[in-house]
Write an enzyme that holds these catalytic residues in place. Structure first.
Site, PDB file in Angstrom:
ATOM      1  N   ALA A   1       3.160 -70.912 -92.305  1.00 30.70           N
ATOM      2  CA  ALA A   1       3.450 -70.180 -93.539  1.00 30.70           C
ATOM      3  C   ALA A   1       2.653 -70.679 -94.732  1.00 30.70           C
ATOM      4  O   ALA A   1       2.569 -69.998 -95.748  1.00 30.70           O
ATOM      5  CB  ALA A   1       4.947 -70.245 -93.837  1.00 30.70           C
ATOM      6  N   ALA A   2       2.071 -71.877 -94.611  1.00 28.50           N
ATOM      7  CA  ALA A   2       1.281 -72.381 -95.736  1.00 28.50           C
ATOM      8  C   ALA A   2      -0.205 -72.048 -95.571  1.00 28.50           C
ATOM      9  O   ALA A   2      -1.029 -72.445 -96.389  1.00 28.50           O
ATOM     10  CB  ALA A   2       1.470 -73.888 -95.855  1.00 28.50           C
TER      11      ALA A   2
ATOM     12  N   MET B   1      -3.720 -69.464 -94.795  1.00 30.74           N
ATOM     13  CA  MET B   1      -4.372 -68.360 -95.519  1.00 30.74           C
ATOM     14  C   MET B   1      -3.826 -66.988 -95.127  1.00 30.74           C
ATOM     15  O   MET B   1      -3.657 -66.113 -95.968  1.00 30.74           O
ATOM     16  CB  MET B   1      -5.885 -68.373 -95.231  1.00 30.74           C
ATOM     17  CG  MET B   1      -6.615 -69.532 -95.838  1.00 30.74           C
ATOM     18  SD  MET B   1      -6.741 -69.362 -97.622  1.00 30.74           S
ATOM     19  CE  MET B   1      -7.929 -68.034 -97.742  1.00 30.74           C
ATOM     20  N   ILE B   2      -3.604 -66.797 -93.819  1.00 23.27           N
ATOM     21  CA  ILE B   2      -3.122 -65.468 -93.376  1.00 23.27           C
ATOM     22  C   ILE B   2      -1.754 -65.206 -94.002  1.00 23.27           C
ATOM     23  O   ILE B   2      -1.500 -64.147 -94.589  1.00 23.27           O
ATOM     24  CB  ILE B   2      -3.033 -65.396 -91.835  1.00 23.27           C
ATOM     25  CG1 ILE B   2      -4.417 -65.565 -91.210  1.00 23.27           C
ATOM     26  CG2 ILE B   2      -2.403 -64.074 -91.389  1.00 23.27           C
ATOM     27  CD1 ILE B   2      -4.417 -65.719 -89.686  1.00 23.27           C
ATOM     28  N   SER B   3      -0.893 -66.211 -93.921  1.00 24.17           N
ATOM     29  CA  SER B   3       0.456 -66.055 -94.477  1.00 24.17           C
ATOM     30  C   SER B   3       0.411 -65.817 -95.966  1.00 24.17           C
ATOM     31  O   SER B   3       1.235 -65.083 -96.517  1.00 24.17           O
ATOM     32  CB  SER B   3       1.286 -67.300 -94.195  1.00 24.17           C
ATOM     33  OG  SER B   3       1.407 -67.474 -92.815  1.00 24.17           O
TER      34      SER B   3
ATOM     35  N   ASN C   1      -2.121 -75.694 -78.131  1.00 27.76           N
ATOM     36  CA  ASN C   1      -1.412 -74.561 -78.748  1.00 27.76           C
ATOM     37  C   ASN C   1      -0.295 -74.064 -77.845  1.00 27.76           C
ATOM     38  O   ASN C   1       0.749 -73.622 -78.331  1.00 27.76           O
ATOM     39  CB  ASN C   1      -2.391 -73.441 -79.103  1.00 27.76           C
ATOM     40  CG  ASN C   1      -3.137 -73.778 -80.397  1.00 27.76           C
ATOM     41  OD1 ASN C   1      -2.608 -74.489 -81.240  1.00 27.76           O
ATOM     42  ND2 ASN C   1      -4.352 -73.301 -80.520  1.00 27.76           N
TER      43      ASN C   1
ATOM     44  N   GLY D   1      -1.424 -66.671 -83.590  1.00 28.32           N
ATOM     45  CA  GLY D   1      -2.181 -67.910 -83.331  1.00 28.32           C
ATOM     46  C   GLY D   1      -2.932 -67.820 -82.016  1.00 28.32           C
ATOM     47  O   GLY D   1      -2.372 -67.417 -80.993  1.00 28.32           O
ATOM     48  N   ASN D   2      -4.195 -68.194 -82.039  1.00 24.87           N
ATOM     49  CA  ASN D   2      -5.044 -68.069 -80.852  1.00 24.87           C
ATOM     50  C   ASN D   2      -4.890 -69.229 -79.872  1.00 24.87           C
ATOM     51  O   ASN D   2      -4.573 -70.335 -80.275  1.00 24.87           O
ATOM     52  CB  ASN D   2      -6.508 -68.000 -81.294  1.00 24.87           C
ATOM     53  CG  ASN D   2      -6.885 -66.597 -81.721  1.00 24.87           C
ATOM     54  OD1 ASN D   2      -6.454 -65.619 -81.114  1.00 24.87           O
ATOM     55  ND2 ASN D   2      -7.686 -66.508 -82.789  1.00 24.87           N
TER      56      ASN D   2
ATOM     57  N   ASP E   1      -8.382 -55.997 -84.025  1.00 26.88           N
ATOM     58  CA  ASP E   1      -9.506 -55.498 -83.216  1.00 26.88           C
ATOM     59  C   ASP E   1      -9.530 -53.966 -83.250  1.00 26.88           C
ATOM     60  O   ASP E   1     -10.594 -53.353 -83.341  1.00 26.88           O
ATOM     61  CB  ASP E   1      -9.362 -56.002 -81.776  1.00 26.88           C
ATOM     62  CG  ASP E   1      -9.213 -57.512 -81.722  1.00 26.88           C
ATOM     63  OD1 ASP E   1     -10.112 -58.209 -82.212  1.00 26.88           O
ATOM     64  OD2 ASP E   1      -8.183 -57.989 -81.220  1.00 26.88           O
TER      65      ASP E   1
ATOM     66  N   HIS F   1      -7.480 -60.799 -76.675  1.00 27.25           N
ATOM     67  CA  HIS F   1      -8.093 -60.960 -78.005  1.00 27.25           C
ATOM     68  C   HIS F   1      -9.143 -62.068 -77.872  1.00 27.25           C
ATOM     69  O   HIS F   1      -8.929 -63.224 -78.232  1.00 27.25           O
ATOM     70  CB  HIS F   1      -7.036 -61.319 -79.049  1.00 27.25           C
ATOM     71  CG  HIS F   1      -7.631 -61.611 -80.398  1.00 27.25           C
ATOM     72  ND1 HIS F   1      -8.249 -60.661 -81.178  1.00 27.25           N
ATOM     73  CD2 HIS F   1      -7.717 -62.765 -81.114  1.00 27.25           C
ATOM     74  CE1 HIS F   1      -8.687 -61.206 -82.297  1.00 27.25           C
ATOM     75  NE2 HIS F   1      -8.380 -62.488 -82.285  1.00 27.25           N
TER      76      HIS F   1
HETATM   77  C1  LMR Z   1     -10.502 -63.090 -85.521  1.00 28.97           C
HETATM   78  O1  LMR Z   1     -10.493 -62.213 -84.652  1.00 28.97           O
HETATM   79  O2  LMR Z   1     -10.978 -62.903 -86.660  1.00 28.97           O
HETATM   80  C2  LMR Z   1      -9.963 -64.457 -85.216  1.00 28.97           C
HETATM   81  O3  LMR Z   1      -9.127 -64.397 -84.107  1.00 28.97           O
HETATM   82  C3  LMR Z   1     -11.114 -65.360 -85.019  1.00 28.97           C
HETATM   83  C4  LMR Z   1     -10.743 -66.753 -84.686  1.00 28.97           C
HETATM   84  O4  LMR Z   1     -11.187 -67.229 -83.622  1.00 28.97           O
HETATM   85  O5  LMR Z   1     -10.030 -67.381 -85.483  1.00 28.97           O
END
Ligand code: LMR
Length: 438
Positions: free
Chosen positions: A103-104, A106-108, A196, A221-222, A250, A278
């Site tokens: 939550a801290a 950039m995306i959040s 992860n 999260g990847n 995507d 992804h």
């Molecule tokens: C994205 O698709 O922009 C991200 O998943 C890229 C990444 O590997 O952080």
């Protein structure tokens, strides 16, 4: 031992929000840091919006110290609202609890303010935000919560922050799992899957134990497909169907590229499926997509471009963006999370569909069972979805789908120790890469 600190936010300022005219807020504000488990601290908050709506016009007594102590809260969200429910508040729906991990980050930072503004769940939907961070990010989480306070969002009824998923996920209706470690220099992908994977195994267990029984989970999260698989395998009491891996970014990227090629605005592109992982094996499906209601191949006659350039551009867009920005996409990822949620809570337009990485059990396409694979979905707007049955396949599309499937099956073997399927054996295809790696 609990640590309790009186905290004084923006003084006696009264909100000029729609509620402001009707609400006099008593400012009894507390910040509580209370370790609930060894080494874990949590800051929580609560305002009972649903009760306010049910009870109608009410003058709520200030909470006693004991009551405040029972429900910890962040800053202004501890306030006892003296709320005279007007027509607007009476029409509000029951509070929705939303957990956001990472939550801290950039995306959040983009996403939380969209959620709080009402643009995701609607202007009649009060929400509670439960922010999950790490010990290291706790200060930053407090900063995020302070910015949420200062934004005076009428629909934002609760904010709590914490680092223990068993606390933060309690009763949540949505879990948006963004936090994950990035792949460091020299780190093997197998190591990334493991590190992860542990996070998502723990979070799956916590969701299984304490979340709403119909919680919807979106894993960002990847590597998000395999993380979603790990998460759902560790949450056997929750419907596997409720777990998603985010491939909406995507889909959006693919729509943008087709619109550019066809010289139309991107709202003209529909029926865009991303199949698979992804990763750089993902398959943007130009066979079934439409531009202005017509098959893409009728509008874009350049098959070589579709098969090569278009496909590669979408697969590698995340990496190109990292090269430009020096970091992963954040704003567009947050937008795509919003799109993904909205696709589940609003009916899909007739004839269209959206992409989401979902559990493959019982899929009509012949894709391997028991993985999380992006496929075309439709929703009635009730949070659930069904797979789209009538899609075309050709050799090119099927060949690409099989490659992404093989990659996911290999990733699955790498995390067998986290899904309860025995010993892990990691032998990934050479070119297995996240979109951000190139
Ligand atoms: C994205 O698709 O922009 C991200 O998943 C890229 C990444 O590997 O952080």
């Amino acid at each position: 031992m609990g640590l309790s600190t009186a905290y004084s936010p923006a003084g006696s300022r009264l909100s000029p929000t729609p509620l402001g005219a009707h609400a006099a807020r008593r400012r009894s504000v507390h910040l509580l840091l209370r370790p609930r488990r060894p080494g874990l601290a949590i800051v929580r908050c609560s305002v009972d919006a649903a009760k306010q709506v049910q009870d109608g016009p009410a003058v709520v007594a200030p909470k006693s110290e004991a009551e405040v102590g029972r429900k910890e809260c962040f800053g202004v969200f501890c306030t006892t609202y003296d709320l005279k429910a007007d027509d607007t508040t009476k029409s509000w729906k029951k509070l929705v609890n939303i957990a956001v991990s990472g939550a801290a980050g950039m995306i959040s930072n983009h996403l939380l303010f969209k959620l709080a503004s009402g643009e995701v769940f609607g202007q009649d939907q009060p929400i509670a935000l439960k922010l999950l961070g790490s010990e290291r990010s706790l200060q930053a989480l407090e900063g995020v919560a302070m910015e949420l306070e200062d934004s005076l969002y009428p629909l934002l009824r609760e904010v709590s922050i914490g680092i223990d998923p068993y606390e933060v996920f309690e009763d949540v209706d949505w879990a948006l799992l963004i936090g994950a470690k990035p792949r460091g220099p020299g780190m093997e992908r197998a190591a990334l899957l493991d590190i992860n994977g542990q996070i998502f195994a723990d979070q799956g267990k916590a969701l299984n134990a304490v979340a709403s029984r119909n919680v919807k989970v979106i894993v960002v999260g990847n590597p998000c497909n395999t993380n979603a698989l790990i998460c759902l395998k560790n949450a056997p009491n929750l419907p596997a169907k409720n777990f998603h891996a985010l491939t909406r970014l995507d889909e959006n990227r693919a729509k943008c590229q087709l619109a550019l090629k066809a010289g139309v605005f991107y709202d003209k592109v529909s029926n865009m499926t991303i199949w698979g992982n992804h990763s750089t094996t993902q398959v943007p499906d130009f066979l079934n997509a439409k531009i202005d209601g017509r098959p893409v191949k009728e509008v874009v006659k350049d098959t070589k471009w579709l098969e090569e350039e278009f496909t590669k551009t979408v697969q590698k867009r995340g990496g190109v963006l990292i090269q430009k920005w020096g970091r992963s996409s954040a704003a567009s990822t947050a937008v795509s999370i919003v799109d993904a949620i909205r696709s589940l809570v609003t009916p899909t337009p007739e004839g269209d569909w959206f992409s989401s990485g979902v559990y493959t059990t019982g899929n009509p396409y012949g894709i391997a069972e028991d993985i999380v694979f992006s496929m075309p979905c439709r929703s009635k707007g009730d949070g659930d979805y069904e797979l789209v049955g009538d899609v075309e396949m050709d050799d090119f599309l099927w060949g690409r789908i099989k490659k992404s499937e093989a990659e996911l099956l290999a990733e699955k073997k790498c995390v067998a120790h986290l899904t309860g399927e025995g010993n892990a054996f990691c032998d990934l295809p050479e070119d297995t890469m996240l979109p951000g790696e190139m």
